[in-house]
Write an enzyme that holds these catalytic residues in place. Sequence first.
Site, short mmCIF file in Angstrom:
data_model
loop_
_atom_site.label_atom_id
_atom_site.label_comp_id
_atom_site.label_asym_id
_atom_site.label_seq_id
_atom_site.Cartn_x
_atom_site.Cartn_y
_atom_site.Cartn_z
N CYS A 187 0.84 -1.19 0.00
CA CYS A 187 0.00 0.00 0.00
C CYS A 187 0.88 1.25 0.00
CB CYS A 187 -0.95 0.07 1.19
SG CYS A 187 -2.18 -1.22 1.20
N ARG A 225 6.35 -0.68 -4.01
CA ARG A 225 5.90 -1.27 -2.74
C ARG A 225 5.00 -2.48 -2.98
NH1 ARG A 225 6.58 1.94 1.63
NH2 ARG A 225 4.75 1.18 2.74
N TRP A 246 -2.52 -3.02 -1.75
CA TRP A 246 -2.10 -4.43 -1.81
C TRP A 246 -3.14 -5.19 -1.00
CZ3 TRP A 246 -0.41 -8.47 1.38
CH2 TRP A 246 0.31 -9.48 0.75
N ASN A 305 -2.97 2.48 5.02
CA ASN A 305 -1.97 1.42 4.85
C ASN A 305 -1.86 0.71 6.18
OD1 ASN A 305 0.29 -0.15 4.34
ND2 ASN A 305 1.73 1.55 4.47
N GLY A 306 -1.94 -0.63 6.16
CA GLY A 306 -1.84 -1.40 7.40
C GLY A 306 -3.03 -2.32 7.54
N GLU A 331 19.24 -18.06 -0.85
CA GLU A 331 18.98 -16.79 -1.52
C GLU A 331 18.84 -16.98 -3.03
OE1 GLU A 331 17.95 -14.06 -0.76
OE2 GLU A 331 18.60 -12.57 -2.21
N LYS A 360 15.42 -16.04 -5.15
CA LYS A 360 15.42 -15.11 -6.29
C LYS A 360 14.69 -15.73 -7.48
CE LYS A 360 17.12 -11.50 -4.85
NZ LYS A 360 16.30 -11.81 -3.72
N GLU A 390 10.86 -15.95 -6.74
CA GLU A 390 10.07 -14.72 -6.64
C GLU A 390 9.99 -13.93 -7.93
OE1 GLU A 390 11.56 -11.96 -3.71
OE2 GLU A 390 13.63 -12.29 -4.30
N HIS A 418 18.67 -37.72 2.03
CA HIS A 418 17.73 -38.07 3.10
C HIS A 418 16.28 -37.80 2.70
CE1 HIS A 418 20.98 -38.91 5.84
NE2 HIS A 418 21.56 -37.78 5.46
N LYS A 428 7.20 -4.73 -1.64
CA LYS A 428 8.57 -4.42 -1.22
C LYS A 428 8.66 -4.30 0.29
CE LYS A 428 12.87 -3.24 -1.86
NZ LYS A 428 13.76 -4.38 -2.19
C1 F6R Z 1 13.41 -10.95 -1.36
C2 F6R Z 1 13.06 -9.86 -0.49
C3 F6R Z 1 12.31 -10.18 0.75
C4 F6R Z 1 12.80 -9.28 1.91
C5 F6R Z 1 11.91 -9.49 3.15
C6 F6R Z 1 12.36 -8.64 4.30
O1 F6R Z 1 14.09 -10.51 -2.50
O2 F6R Z 1 13.33 -8.72 -0.77
O3 F6R Z 1 12.39 -11.52 1.09
O4 F6R Z 1 14.13 -9.59 2.18
O5 F6R Z 1 10.58 -9.19 2.83
O6 F6R Z 1 12.25 -7.29 3.99
P1 F6R Z 1 13.04 -6.20 4.81
O7 F6R Z 1 14.50 -6.45 4.60
O8 F6R Z 1 12.58 -4.89 4.28
O9 F6R Z 1 12.67 -6.40 6.25
#
Ligand code: F6R
Length: 613
Positions: free
Chosen positions: A2, A27, A75, A101-102, A485, A489, A492, A508, A608
């Site tokens: 949001c 966001r 969102w 937002n929230g 990681e 990537k 996502e 296993h 984000k």
């Molecule tokens: C993946 C990604 C998310 C953030 C997670 C935590 O690419 O960006 O997994 O790492 O949502 O977000 P922050 O770091 O803002 O607390």
Amino acid sequence: MCGIVGYIGTRQAAPILLDGLSKLEYRGYDSAGVCVFSDAGFQIEKTKGRLAALCELTQDGASLKGTLGIGHTRWATHGAPSHENSHPHLSSNGKICVVHNGIIENYLLLKEYLLAQGKTFVSDTDTEVAANLLEYYYEMEGDLLRAARRAVEKLSGSYALGILCADRPDTMLAVKKDSPLIFGFGKGENFIASDVPAILRYTREVVYLNDGDMVEFTANDAKFYNTLGEVVQKTPEHITWEMSAAEKGGYPHFMMKEIHEQPKALRDTINPRIKNGRVVLDDIKLTPEYLRGIRRIYIVACGSAYYVGCLGKYILEKTCRIPVEPILASEFRYSQPVLGDDTLVIIISQSGETADTLAALREANNLGARTLAIVNVVGSAISKAAHDVIYTWAGPEIAVATTKAYSTQLSVLYLLAMYIGDALGTLPGAEYNAMCKALLQLPDRIEEILTKENLAHIEALAEEFKGHHDVFFIGRNLDSATCLEGSLKLKEIAYVHSEAYAAGELKHGPISLIEDNTLVIAVSCVPELFEKTMSNVKEVKARGANVLGLTTANYEHEITKTVDRYLLVPQTHPLLQPSLNVVPLQIFSYYVALARGCDVDKPRNLAKSVTVE
Ligand code: F6R
């Protein structure tokens, strides 16, 4: 998650709101709307889908006349993305207009009560409850400020609210708790927004509102109140970074730009903290006496930041000889963690607003632990709530998938590991010096990875493997954490199902999923475990897997004996090696996502800044 923009001034509000919302697209959202107030009353336009649809609907704002308004990207949480559920929301009698937002956690209870009072609802949202609650108290109080204060007293959960009232055509009200909101001072105009880029084109003087803060403002005046309703003075902070930092700067996507910004981000984060070969962390107040008393370290975070924590376990345990437990913030909070003054809780967050992480931080504070936050966004809720903060100087990260923030978070863990290891005497001088040297050279090493030839090679591999639907990432020790990681990537941004497994664990269970042509990405950059990982690669190859290996340049000859294709990275200090290994994996996912036609910067369903639990 949001985005909110609000404007009062002398210019037409709608184009400014739409422009601001476009800067908040990162966001994550699935619908958008604006409300502009004029003599004709509230004019609201909203729509499901991208902001472009709203721009089309309003002829880029030209169809909405008026110099005061609020805009929102939603969102979806309560109710599907739809016209009805999009913000702004009006109260029953149409006098109060709200963007939010929230999450209002007690909205059902409040809705029941308001329905009984004759208020009506047209959406499934919790926000409409806030609008009607404001109306309810406004009717009682006859004063918007008092009504807002009484309404927010009744709300539990998180909120940043922008509020308009039909009886106050020159005024806006905003209030926040646990969701970000800033106020921007203009000349003859004022703004609110969820984040700086939304208003940076118009003003650099901003106030980061604290939880409980309320601001009542017109074009020429702003009055700030604290939770107790007392007037408080706020001094604006001057934003020094340039708008270009939040623009693509010639790259096709923010993600590619941010991948390329990693060397600079690392230099900005590391260099000022190394003086004459020593790590200097002026930012924090952890004394050697305190450090000697630490018996346990938790690293608490979500998503990629948590995966940095998984690397942190290996790094800190090796250098400081203190048990380290990485734990997901959403689990930490409800796990009754055993904490005390001998526990250091390291919190990692790019946005500094992640709801799960913020809640975990507060829990740790309440339980008496010392908390140290590694945060990218200055002035964010997490940076304010932690006892100590070390900022990552990555600059604004716009692409939803993190790259440069991840890398800088990791670099701060190295600095911290050296700082604590040195204070405890657990990190021998020669090792300390070697780490220090390697840390300062990391940006150069990453630049060596970001050459045109390497990018083309990775793009070709992405093209070759883009059709795979199930991918396994395997590695041992530090490499297993890098795999987490790499796998995230790919999931996502390219929507490819992938799993990350410690290479030794495959036999296993998950090895039963390996069949002809399954893609396995084997990260093998820990020298003493190279042979062991290659044994695991042979196991999957024997079952038909197609293996893409990733190793250091000095192992090129060795890796060709086992894998089908390979990627090389420069070699550095073994503990710092993950900083380099992740880069080709970021680029690989980027190109696979492109090849699959995905929206790289704004992957579906993701936000984000995840400000809901
Ligand atoms: C993946 C990604 C998310 C953030 C997670 C935590 O690419 O960006 O997994 O790492 O949502 O977000 P922050 O770091 O803002 O607390």
